[in-house]
Design a protein around this motif. Structure first.
Motif, PDB file in Angstrom:
ATOM      1  N   GLY A 159      39.250  40.758  46.798  1.00  0.00           N
ATOM      2  CA  GLY A 159      40.239  41.491  47.593  1.00  0.00           C
ATOM      3  C   GLY A 159      39.630  42.141  48.821  1.00  0.00           C
ATOM      4  N   TYR A 200      47.244  33.646  48.926  1.00  0.00           N
ATOM      5  CA  TYR A 200      46.143  34.447  49.471  1.00  0.00           C
ATOM      6  C   TYR A 200      46.145  34.474  50.993  1.00  0.00           C
ATOM      7  N   MET A 229      46.860  41.941  50.180  1.00  0.00           N
ATOM      8  CA  MET A 229      45.495  42.265  49.773  1.00  0.00           C
ATOM      9  C   MET A 229      45.474  43.463  48.819  1.00  0.00           C
ATOM     10  N   ILE A 259      45.996  41.917  45.459  1.00  0.00           N
ATOM     11  CA  ILE A 259      44.770  41.271  44.995  1.00  0.00           C
ATOM     12  C   ILE A 259      43.770  42.306  44.507  1.00  0.00           C
ATOM     13  N   LEU A 260      43.652  43.421  45.237  1.00  0.00           N
ATOM     14  CA  LEU A 260      42.712  44.470  44.866  1.00  0.00           C
ATOM     15  C   LEU A 260      43.013  45.076  43.494  1.00  0.00           C
TER      16      LEU A 260
END
Length: 323
Positions: free
Chosen positions: A226, A308, A316, A319-320
């Protein structure tokens, strides 16, 4: 073998805690001092209470008390709650994580911000080490929910400094790192991750959750992806490879997760078709094994991996927080 008080004092000092900070209405500074100096002993209840005060479980304490290089540590108090991770120590952190999971950023974060205001008052009245760590996680969580991804690393600094300063890590430090992976600067995260894994061989004996090391690898890997630190993510993946190929720790669930992580890495680093095949193979194995919880979680992760986009801040953020 050192006296109990001597071991206790060494662990207390390793965590940067003073006698005054751990004393309370149950155990005074004078009583703790006598215990550490070996001039008096404590009853079991007060001894266990003091271990809570320094964030140490009984298993960890007696690991350091005995010949730790020759003896496999065992829970000295059988199946008691104190032999397992002392969850009450991390309960305030769990609360903020639960609130973050319920939030719908960037607008639906009022409950988290209310908790931030509430805890700011608590911290102002009681600026203890523990409250400082909790406050850092709360502030970083609010940053993350508002997509202020660059600010999280500065607000989590009290945690970074604490983990850097503690010489003897135990379960508390491991869980604190796990709770903080999304907030830490990538270089700090990778450095602290390596420090955590350095003692992986004895964490597996001490931890109530025998799979903590695998979970830490997955969390650190997803956070580094991420943060777009692919070189460090690849290093974490190598460590995960070694864990799943260790015959003493073989577990098909984590071997499949490892395959999925390789696919994830390939997708975000440009080998999309190869990565998709590996991820889908992993999901198929989970389905065959009927490991529904794992398949559902990784399928959700997979959906976001296929989208992505490092230029999309909201994406993001997702994702993190995949770990």
């Amino acid at each position: 073998m050192p006296a109990l008080g001597e071991t206790f004092r060494a662990l207390r000092k390793s965590k940067g805690l003073t006698l005054k900070e751990i004393a309370d209405e149950q155990v005074s500074v004078a009583v703790i001092s006598k215990f550490e100096n070996g001039t008096s002993m404590l009853g079991v209840d007060r001894f266990l209470h003091l271990l809570d005060q320094i964030h140490v479980t009984t298993s960890e304490f007696f690991y350091w008390q005995t010949n730790r290089y020759a003896v496999s540590p065992m829970p000295l108090f059988g199946n008691s709650d104190h032999a397992s991770p002392s969850w009450k120590l991390v309960l305030p952190m769990q609360k903020i994580l639960e609130l973050v999971n319920k939030a719908d950023p960037p607008k639906g974060v009022q409950e988290v911000e209310n908790y931030q205001k509430e805890f700011t008052k608590v911290f102002s009245d009681q600026p203890t080490q523990m409250n400082s760590l909790v406050m850092a996680i709360i502030n970083s969580s609010v940053d993350l929910l508002h997509f202020r991804l660059n600010k999280t690393a500065s607000d989590i600094l009290p945690v970074t400094k604490y983990l850097t300063s503690v010489e003897q890590w135990g379960e508390f430090e491991i869980y604190l790192l796990i709770f903080s992976v999304s907030f830490l600067d990538a270089s700090d995260l990778f450095r602290l991750f390596k420090r955590a894994m350095y003692r992986a061989d004895w964490y597996k004996w001490l931890a109530d959750d025998q799979h903590t090391r695998f979970n830490l690898c997955f969390d650190a890997f997803s956070a580094l992806i991420g943060k777009q630190h692919y070189t460090e993510a690849a290093e974490v993946l190598k460590i995960m490879d070694n864990l799943v190929h260790d015959k003493d720790d073989s577990d098909v669930r984590f071997a499949v997760q490892n395959l999925f992580m390789h696919g994830w890495y390939d997708i975000v680093t440009g080998e999309k078709e190869k990565g998709k095949q590996q991820c889908e193979n992993a999901l198929s194995v989970y389905r065959i094994l009927n490991v529904s919880g794992d398949e559902e979680l990784l399928r959700l992760v997979y959906e976001h991996i296929l989208k992505y986009d490092p230029s999309d801040v909201k994406h993001m953020f997702i994702i993190l927080t995949m770990g």
